[in-house]
Write a protein that holds these residues in place. Structure first.
Motif, PDB file in Angstrom:
ATOM      1  N   ALA A 146       0.832  -1.200   0.000  1.00 13.86           N
ATOM      2  CA  ALA A 146       0.000   0.000   0.000  1.00 13.86           C
ATOM      3  C   ALA A 146       0.867   1.252   0.000  1.00 13.86           C
ATOM      4  O   ALA A 146       0.553   2.244  -0.669  1.00 13.86           O
ATOM      5  CB  ALA A 146      -0.929   0.007   1.215  1.00 13.86           C
ATOM      6  N   LEU A 147       1.963   1.212   0.719  1.00 13.73           N
ATOM      7  CA  LEU A 147       2.906   2.341   0.749  1.00 13.73           C
ATOM      8  C   LEU A 147       3.431   2.624  -0.649  1.00 13.73           C
ATOM      9  O   LEU A 147       3.425   3.764  -1.112  1.00 13.73           O
ATOM     10  CB  LEU A 147       4.058   1.996   1.700  1.00 13.73           C
ATOM     11  N   ASN A 148       3.846   1.591  -1.334  1.00 17.16           N
ATOM     12  CA  ASN A 148       4.371   1.740  -2.683  1.00 17.16           C
ATOM     13  C   ASN A 148       3.289   2.217  -3.647  1.00 17.16           C
ATOM     14  O   ASN A 148       3.518   3.107  -4.469  1.00 17.16           O
ATOM     15  CB  ASN A 148       4.971   0.415  -3.146  1.00 17.16           C
ATOM     16  N   GLU A 149       2.108   1.646  -3.548  1.00 22.20           N
ATOM     17  CA  GLU A 149       0.984   1.991  -4.427  1.00 22.20           C
ATOM     18  C   GLU A 149       0.541   3.443  -4.247  1.00 22.20           C
ATOM     19  O   GLU A 149       0.079   4.082  -5.184  1.00 22.20           O
ATOM     20  CB  GLU A 149      -0.180   1.045  -4.143  1.00 22.20           C
ATOM     21  N   SER A 150       0.695   3.975  -3.046  1.00 22.63           N
ATOM     22  CA  SER A 150       0.220   5.329  -2.754  1.00 22.63           C
ATOM     23  C   SER A 150       1.200   6.415  -3.179  1.00 22.63           C
ATOM     24  O   SER A 150       0.919   7.594  -3.025  1.00 22.63           O
ATOM     25  CB  SER A 150      -0.067   5.471  -1.258  1.00 22.63           C
ATOM     26  N   ASN A 151       2.358   6.012  -3.686  1.00 17.42           N
ATOM     27  CA  ASN A 151       3.397   6.983  -4.072  1.00 17.42           C
ATOM     28  C   ASN A 151       3.818   7.850  -2.894  1.00 17.42           C
ATOM     29  O   ASN A 151       4.064   9.037  -3.032  1.00 17.42           O
ATOM     30  CB  ASN A 151       2.938   7.857  -5.238  1.00 17.42           C
ATOM     31  N   ALA A 152       3.919   7.240  -1.729  1.00 19.25           N
ATOM     32  CA  ALA A 152       4.290   7.958  -0.510  1.00 19.25           C
ATOM     33  C   ALA A 152       5.731   8.454  -0.588  1.00 19.25           C
ATOM     34  O   ALA A 152       6.575   7.867  -1.273  1.00 19.25           O
ATOM     35  CB  ALA A 152       4.133   7.045   0.693  1.00 19.25           C
ATOM     36  N   ASP A 153       5.982   9.535   0.107  1.00 24.13           N
ATOM     37  CA  ASP A 153       7.338  10.058   0.225  1.00 24.13           C
ATOM     38  C   ASP A 153       8.033   9.538   1.477  1.00 24.13           C
ATOM     39  O   ASP A 153       9.262   9.451   1.513  1.00 24.13           O
ATOM     40  CB  ASP A 153       7.322  11.586   0.256  1.00 24.13           C
ATOM     41  N   TYR A 154       7.264   9.235   2.517  1.00 26.69           N
ATOM     42  CA  TYR A 154       7.787   8.754   3.792  1.00 26.69           C
ATOM     43  C   TYR A 154       6.794   7.809   4.435  1.00 26.69           C
ATOM     44  O   TYR A 154       5.603   7.916   4.200  1.00 26.69           O
ATOM     45  CB  TYR A 154       7.988   9.907   4.790  1.00 26.69           C
ATOM     46  N   TYR A 174      11.902   1.333   1.939  1.00 32.89           N
ATOM     47  CA  TYR A 174      11.279   0.327   1.082  1.00 32.89           C
ATOM     48  C   TYR A 174      11.045   0.955  -0.277  1.00 32.89           C
ATOM     49  O   TYR A 174      10.401   2.000  -0.379  1.00 32.89           O
ATOM     50  CB  TYR A 174       9.951  -0.153   1.686  1.00 32.89           C
ATOM     51  N   GLU A 175      11.593   0.329  -1.309  1.00 41.47           N
ATOM     52  CA  GLU A 175      11.461   0.852  -2.679  1.00 41.47           C
ATOM     53  C   GLU A 175      11.838   2.340  -2.741  1.00 41.47           C
ATOM     54  O   GLU A 175      11.196   3.126  -3.419  1.00 41.47           O
ATOM     55  CB  GLU A 175      10.037   0.642  -3.203  1.00 41.47           C
ATOM     56  N   GLY A 176      12.863   2.709  -1.980  1.00 39.63           N
ATOM     57  CA  GLY A 176      13.335   4.092  -1.967  1.00 39.63           C
ATOM     58  C   GLY A 176      12.546   5.035  -1.073  1.00 39.63           C
ATOM     59  O   GLY A 176      12.843   6.219  -1.015  1.00 39.63           O
ATOM     60  N   ILE A 177      11.547   4.526  -0.369  1.00 43.47           N
ATOM     61  CA  ILE A 177      10.724   5.346   0.523  1.00 43.47           C
ATOM     62  C   ILE A 177      11.289   5.203   1.934  1.00 43.47           C
ATOM     63  O   ILE A 177      11.297   4.108   2.495  1.00 43.47           O
ATOM     64  CB  ILE A 177       9.251   4.898   0.498  1.00 43.47           C
ATOM     65  N   PRO A 178      11.777   6.296   2.522  1.00 42.84           N
ATOM     66  CA  PRO A 178      12.341   6.214   3.872  1.00 42.84           C
ATOM     67  C   PRO A 178      11.288   5.812   4.904  1.00 42.84           C
ATOM     68  O   PRO A 178      10.142   6.249   4.842  1.00 42.84           O
ATOM     69  CB  PRO A 178      12.830   7.637   4.142  1.00 42.84           C
TER      70      PRO A 178
END
Length: 64
Positions: free
Chosen positions: A27-35, A49-53
């Motif tokens: 869900a974090l990756n799917e949401s295009n989150a920054d953090y 995770y996938e470049g998201i701190p």
């Protein structure tokens, strides 16, 4: 500060509804989150995770 935060970020609140760390990270990756801010030690140990701190809320607040 709340005006600043509202203008700069989208917040997703999660409590106990997520069945697994894997589904949360998807869900974090799917949401295009920054953090991802969390107090969960199993997530914090990942660092990112996938470049998201992934960090504690206090660490996040020190960045803004």
């Amino acid at each position: 500060m709340s005006d600043f935060m509202g203008a700069c970020a989208n917040f997703v609140f999660h409590t106990r509804g997520v069945r697994s760390i894997t589904s949360l990270l998807a869900a974090l990756n799917e949401s295009n989150a920054d953090y991802l801010t969390t107090g969960d030690k199993d997530l914090l140990v990942l660092g990112s995770y996938e470049g998201i701190p992934i960090m504690t809320p206090s660490k996040f607040l020190s960045l803004i």
